[in-house]
Scaffold this motif. Structure first.
Motif, PDB file in Angstrom:
ATOM      1  N   LEU A  47       0.827  -1.206   0.000  1.00  0.00           N
ATOM      2  CA  LEU A  47       0.000   0.000   0.000  1.00  0.00           C
ATOM      3  C   LEU A  47       0.862   1.257   0.000  1.00  0.00           C
ATOM      4  CD1 LEU A  47      -2.768  -0.985   2.595  1.00  0.00           C
ATOM      5  CD2 LEU A  47      -2.977  -0.932   0.100  1.00  0.00           C
ATOM      6  N   LEU A  48       1.929   1.245   0.771  1.00  0.00           N
ATOM      7  CA  LEU A  48       2.820   2.402   0.820  1.00  0.00           C
ATOM      8  C   LEU A  48       3.527   2.602  -0.524  1.00  0.00           C
ATOM      9  CD1 LEU A  48       4.413   1.935   4.368  1.00  0.00           C
ATOM     10  CD2 LEU A  48       2.579   3.518   3.713  1.00  0.00           C
ATOM     11  N   ALA A  49       3.889   1.504  -1.189  1.00  0.00           N
ATOM     12  CA  ALA A  49       4.529   1.619  -2.507  1.00  0.00           C
ATOM     13  C   ALA A  49       3.577   2.238  -3.523  1.00  0.00           C
ATOM     14  CB  ALA A  49       4.998   0.243  -2.979  1.00  0.00           C
ATOM     15  N   VAL A  50       2.299   1.846  -3.468  1.00  0.00           N
ATOM     16  CA  VAL A  50       1.304   2.438  -4.363  1.00  0.00           C
ATOM     17  C   VAL A  50       1.146   3.919  -4.073  1.00  0.00           C
ATOM     18  CG1 VAL A  50      -1.157   2.457  -4.952  1.00  0.00           C
ATOM     19  CG2 VAL A  50       0.069   0.279  -4.784  1.00  0.00           C
ATOM     20  N   HIS A  51       1.090   4.272  -2.797  1.00  0.00           N
ATOM     21  CA  HIS A  51       0.930   5.682  -2.445  1.00  0.00           C
ATOM     22  C   HIS A  51       2.131   6.506  -2.917  1.00  0.00           C
ATOM     23  CE1 HIS A  51      -0.847   9.020  -0.167  1.00  0.00           C
ATOM     24  NE2 HIS A  51       0.402   9.361   0.076  1.00  0.00           N
ATOM     25  N   ARG A  52       3.322   5.962  -2.742  1.00  0.00           N
ATOM     26  CA  ARG A  52       4.528   6.671  -3.191  1.00  0.00           C
ATOM     27  C   ARG A  52       4.503   6.876  -4.702  1.00  0.00           C
ATOM     28  NH1 ARG A  52       7.972   3.464  -1.299  1.00  0.00           N
ATOM     29  NH2 ARG A  52       8.697   4.604   0.533  1.00  0.00           N
ATOM     30  N   ALA A  53       4.078   5.856  -5.449  1.00  0.00           N
ATOM     31  CA  ALA A  53       4.029   5.970  -6.901  1.00  0.00           C
ATOM     32  C   ALA A  53       2.958   6.957  -7.351  1.00  0.00           C
ATOM     33  CB  ALA A  53       3.775   4.595  -7.521  1.00  0.00           C
ATOM     34  N   ALA A  54       1.799   6.963  -6.672  1.00  0.00           N
ATOM     35  CA  ALA A  54       0.716   7.878  -7.045  1.00  0.00           C
ATOM     36  C   ALA A  54       1.062   9.324  -6.707  1.00  0.00           C
ATOM     37  CB  ALA A  54      -0.574   7.469  -6.336  1.00  0.00           C
ATOM     38  N   ALA A  55       1.709   9.542  -5.571  1.00  0.00           N
ATOM     39  CA  ALA A  55       2.213  10.849  -5.147  1.00  0.00           C
ATOM     40  C   ALA A  55       1.177  11.968  -5.240  1.00  0.00           C
ATOM     41  CB  ALA A  55       3.452  11.221  -5.959  1.00  0.00           C
ATOM     42  N   PRO A  56       0.042  11.846  -4.535  1.00  0.00           N
ATOM     43  CA  PRO A  56      -0.921  12.961  -4.561  1.00  0.00           C
ATOM     44  C   PRO A  56      -0.299  14.228  -3.989  1.00  0.00           C
ATOM     45  CG  PRO A  56      -1.473  11.375  -2.837  1.00  0.00           C
ATOM     46  CD  PRO A  56      -0.395  10.751  -3.658  1.00  0.00           C
ATOM     47  N   VAL A  57      -0.632  15.364  -4.586  1.00  0.00           N
ATOM     48  CA  VAL A  57      -0.068  16.626  -4.106  1.00  0.00           C
ATOM     49  C   VAL A  57      -0.768  17.091  -2.834  1.00  0.00           C
ATOM     50  CG1 VAL A  57       0.659  17.341  -6.398  1.00  0.00           C
ATOM     51  CG2 VAL A  57      -1.612  18.033  -5.565  1.00  0.00           C
ATOM     52  N   LEU A  58      -1.972  16.584  -2.605  1.00  0.00           N
ATOM     53  CA  LEU A  58      -2.760  17.002  -1.447  1.00  0.00           C
ATOM     54  C   LEU A  58      -3.799  15.929  -1.160  1.00  0.00           C
ATOM     55  CD1 LEU A  58      -3.273  19.431   0.538  1.00  0.00           C
ATOM     56  CD2 LEU A  58      -5.046  20.168  -1.072  1.00  0.00           C
ATOM     57  N   THR A  59      -4.077  15.739   0.128  1.00  0.00           N
ATOM     58  CA  THR A  59      -5.153  14.848   0.552  1.00  0.00           C
ATOM     59  C   THR A  59      -6.126  15.638   1.415  1.00  0.00           C
ATOM     60  OG1 THR A  59      -3.707  12.891   0.514  1.00  0.00           O
ATOM     61  CG2 THR A  59      -5.735  12.736   1.804  1.00  0.00           C
TER      62      THR A  59
END
Length: 310
Positions: A187-199
């Motif tokens: 899950l963390l790898a997916v989040h790092r790859a997606a790299a949202p600018v803001l949540t």
């Protein structure tokens, strides 16, 4: 984090209901300490708004991001001179089916904001996620704060898992076996790859007791925002009375040095986390992160049936 790095910033704002005017006011109050949306989005950019579209459900069931928050963010993106789409890969069915059930589809399209289906997965940034992501200059993640039967809490860090298209998410549960740390690292790898600018987290009405669906709607009256999803989830734990180390995804983020999970290195702007309603109930007993092959097969068939018949 190194001693010279700036603290992560998390902003909290009160929002008592989903009345459109209240949502817009609370969103502005939440984003203002972070420099407003203009600090993250530039004119001319193409932006993907990534809500939690788990399943076609009514807004009152609190299983999905509320349409009023999605529309309020879309309005602000358009006001800044950027373009935006709304997209996700639901666990069941299609994004447009979920948006229609929410009463969002027609309203978004009337604004010139399409609801899009995410394309098949490809390798990006060391993780497999939808090829659609490369078409966007920026991603704004719009999670729903919910209890989670396997991970205690789902909010900022896990929402980007929806950028993995189709039933690949279920198969990743299967491959996780009985090792929640392995699943969390994925899950963390997916989040790092997606790299949202803001949540921006919808916790006006959260979900507790169980989740990510079928739980109790819980009025938390909160909108939260930040660029560091780990810091955001850390602060949200305080808001609902949990310790970060009790949430497996945050515990793994700490172990991996992913984002900022050290409360001493997080600046909380706006309302205090402890000032929101008490009484949030996490799941009593956690389930394994793995799905059996039979469950995955049934889920895949249901997903295909919904895509073809709705």
């Amino acid at each position: 984090m190194g001693g010279l790095e700036r603290p992560a910033r998390v902003s909290l704002a009160r929002c008592a209901s989903y009345d459109p005017a209240q949502v817009r006011e609370a969103l502005e109050a939440c984003l203002a300490p972070l420099g407003g949306l203009a600090a993250h989005i530039r004119p001319g950019q193409r932006v993907l708004l990534k809500p939690n579209f788990l399943i076609a459900a009514s807004p009152e069931q609190a299983a999905t991001t509320h349409p009023e928050l999605i529309l309020a963010v879309a309005e602000e993106v358009l006001r800044l001179g950027a373009r935006c789409d709304i997209g996700d890969s639901p666990a069941f069915g299609r994004a447009r089916q979920v948006a229609r059930r929410l009463g969002l589809l027609g309203r978004a399209e009337a604004m010139g904001v399409p609801v899009v289906e995410l394309a098949a997965n490809t390798v990006q940034g060391g993780a497999r996620l939808s090829a659609s992501v490369v078409a966007y200059d920026a991603i704004i993640s719009l999670p729903k704060l919910k209890a989670h039967n396997q991970l205690v809490l789902t909010a900022a860090l896990k929402n980007t898992f929806g950028l993995v298209a189709g039933k690949a998410k279920a198969w990743r549960h299967l491959r996780a076996g009985t090792d929640p740390a392995h699943f969390c690292r994925m899950l963390l790898a997916v989040h790092r790859a997606a790299a949202p600018v803001l949540t921006i987290v919808d916790a006006v009405v959260a979900m507790d007791t169980r989740g990510p669906r079928g739980g109790r709607p819980f009025a938390l009256s909160l909108i939260a925002a930040g660029a560091d999803a780990a810091a955001l989830d850390t602060v949200l734990c305080r808001a609902v009375g949990l310790t970060p180390d009790s949430v497996p995804l945050l515990a793994e983020a700490t172990a991996c040095g992913f984002g900022c999970t050290d409360p001493a290195r997080i600046d909380i702007l706006g309302a205090a986390p402890e000032s929101f309603p008490r009484g949030f109930r996490p799941p009593g007993v956690l389930s394994e992160v793995s799905f059996s092959p039979l469950v995955v097969a049934r889920s895949t068939l249901r997903h295909l049936w919904l895509k073809l018949h709705r």
